[in-house]
Design an enzyme around this catalytic site. Structure first.
Site, PDB file in Angstrom:
ATOM      1  CG  ASP A 188       9.312   7.083   3.956  1.00 63.67           C
ATOM      2  OD1 ASP A 188       9.578   5.916   3.601  1.00 63.67           O
ATOM      3  OD2 ASP A 188       9.223   7.419   5.151  1.00 63.67           O
ATOM      4  CG  ASP A 218       9.785   1.464   7.586  1.00 61.99           C
ATOM      5  OD1 ASP A 218      10.621   0.757   8.195  1.00 61.99           O
ATOM      6  OD2 ASP A 218       8.919   2.128   8.178  1.00 61.99           O
ATOM      7  NE  ARG A 270       3.322   0.828   9.734  1.00 62.51           N
ATOM      8  CZ  ARG A 270       2.993   1.275  10.941  1.00 62.51           C
ATOM      9  NH1 ARG A 270       2.019   0.697  11.610  1.00 62.51           N
ATOM     10  NH2 ARG A 270       3.607   2.298  11.491  1.00 62.51           N
ATOM     11  CD1 TRP A 302       7.482  -1.136   7.054  1.00 64.30           C
ATOM     12  CD2 TRP A 302       5.991  -1.101   5.379  1.00 64.30           C
ATOM     13  NE1 TRP A 302       6.616  -0.078   7.272  1.00 64.30           N
ATOM     14  CE2 TRP A 302       5.704  -0.035   6.269  1.00 64.30           C
ATOM     15  CE3 TRP A 302       5.190  -1.276   4.251  1.00 64.30           C
ATOM     16  CZ2 TRP A 302       4.636   0.853   6.062  1.00 64.30           C
ATOM     17  CZ3 TRP A 302       4.115  -0.385   4.042  1.00 64.30           C
ATOM     18  CH2 TRP A 302       3.856   0.646   4.937  1.00 64.30           C
TER      19      TRP A 302
HETATM   20  N1  GLY Z   1       7.259   4.001   7.469  1.00 60.99           N
HETATM   21  C1  GLY Z   1       6.873   4.359   8.789  1.00 60.99           C
HETATM   22  C2  GLY Z   1       5.857   3.458   9.349  1.00 60.99           C
HETATM   23  O1  GLY Z   1       5.658   2.360   8.901  1.00 60.99           O
HETATM   24  O2  GLY Z   1       5.208   3.859  10.309  1.00 60.99           O
END
Ligand code: GLY
Length: 375
Positions: free
Chosen positions: A92, A154, A226, A230
């Protein structure tokens, strides 16, 4: 500006007003989830550290409010402690330095930010597993854990840092890694129906796929919203940086799955495939991120197709604004209510999340034609 931008302009003004207030309390901290009305601040190494300064830069770009700039710069400087912390950093890095150093470099041409961004890109590139063609997600979370073969969807949003580094230095290595990781995602993450895996585990020595893990979704075969967001935005960005048609097709496939599974108010539940008896909380952050991806997609497809993606992106953002916004609340620091961070671990459920706020503001900024992407 288009015919619907009236509401977006109004939402933008409300955002500016609200952040002028909340920034006095949050300051140069690192908010993640707003619990009982107040953003909890995390350490600088937490993956969400870039979103608040990124949001401040989006606002500063238009308002030129020096106070917001100083806060964003202070956040970036605090990340200097983290960049030397081998154990804390994970993939990240992309989220963290794109919305701090790359944003400041793009806006102000600051040399020190360029240096930080390039250093971060080197650390991200160093996580690449050459046998499996994936960027390793995390370091061990606890003593003895072996997660050297874990990759997560992600990470698609971390690849723009690598594209930026190649564009800035002329050195193609970063981009080569980003392309190989994105190609791996096409093969191992994006399912035929457009839903996605959250975590894929590889043998880190041979590169062979071992298993799929449900991660933040309900189950390995479910569809974490989510994660889908992404994939939509990440694949659209990979197309933006490479022109590769395969990424565009993947972004469209994920987008169609996402749109087909939205409830009435266009804001997704936290997982699109939940069994009876599991509460279908919303995840407004997934809606905001997907909307940004849809707006980018609208610029990448033919004129006939464009309206579909643009209208869908606007529809989601508009619903977030009217149905989920905490605009006039004096007792809520978050902008957008009803995000779900990590249902399986029971963490931060049905609360404002800083990445929901960030992507909402980025989406508005795009609707209003404000300027280039930080990604
Ligand atoms: N990248 C971690 C989340 O989307 O919570």
């Amino acid at each position: 500006m288009n015919r619907q931008s009236g509401w977006a302009q109004e939402a933008w003004q409300k955002t500016v007003t609200k952040v002028a207030r909340t920034s006095k309390r949050i300051g140069d901290g690192f908010p993640h989830a707003s619990v009982q009305g107040e953003y909890k601040l995390e350490p600088a190494y937490w993956w969400t550290a870039g979103f608040w300064p990124g949001l401040l830069w989006l606002l500063y770009r238009e308002t030129k409010d020096e106070q917001l700039k100083l806060l964003a710069e202070s956040c970036e400087q605090q990340l200097d402690q983290v960049i030397a912390d081998y154990y804390r950093l994970d993939h990240d890095i992309g989220f963290m330095w794109t919305l701090t150093s790359v944003a400041r470099y793009k806006l102000l041409g600051a040399e020190d930010s360029k240096r930080r961004g390039l250093l971060a890109a080197n650390l991200l590139a160093a996580r690449f597993n050459v046998q499996g063609n994936f960027i390793r997600a995390w370091n061990p979370w606890h003593e003895g854990e072996d997660n050297a073969g874990w990759a997560i969807i992600d990470c698609m949003m971390n690849l723009p840092l690598l594209h930026w580094a190649s564009g800035t230095t002329g050195d193609p290595r970063y981009k080569q890694i980003a392309v190989r990781h994105a190609d791996m995602v096409l093969e191992h993450f994006i399912r035929p129906d457009g839903s996605v895996n959250h975590i894929v585990i590889f043998d880190p020595h041979t590169g062979e796929q071992l298993e799929v893990n449900g991660g933040q979704g309900f189950a390995p075969e479910s569809a974490w919203s989510r994660g889908t967001a992404w994939a939509i935005y990440g694949m659209a960005l990979s197309h933006h940086h490479t022109g590769d048609e395969r990424y565009l097709q993947a972004a469209k496939r994920a987008a169609h799955f996402f749109l087909a599974n939205l409830p009435e108010d266009s804001v997704p539940h936290w997982d699109f495939r939940l069994p009876e008896g599991i509460t279908a909380y919303r995840d407004s952050s997934a809606g905001a991120c997907a909307a940004c991806g849809l707006l980018l997609l609208a610029d990448q497809v033919s004129e006939q197709e464009s309206a579909l993606y643009r209208q869908a992106g606007e529809r989601i953002l508009h619903s977030l604004y009217v149905n989920y916004g905490a605009w006039d609340s004096e007792t809520e620091e978050g902008l957008i209510l009803h995000g779900t961070s990590h249902y399986p671990e029971g963490k931060n459920i049905d609360v404002p999340l800083i990445y929901g706020d960030y992507y909402f503001v980025e989406g508005l900024s795009r609707l209003l034609g404000h300027g280039e992407l930080f990604w």
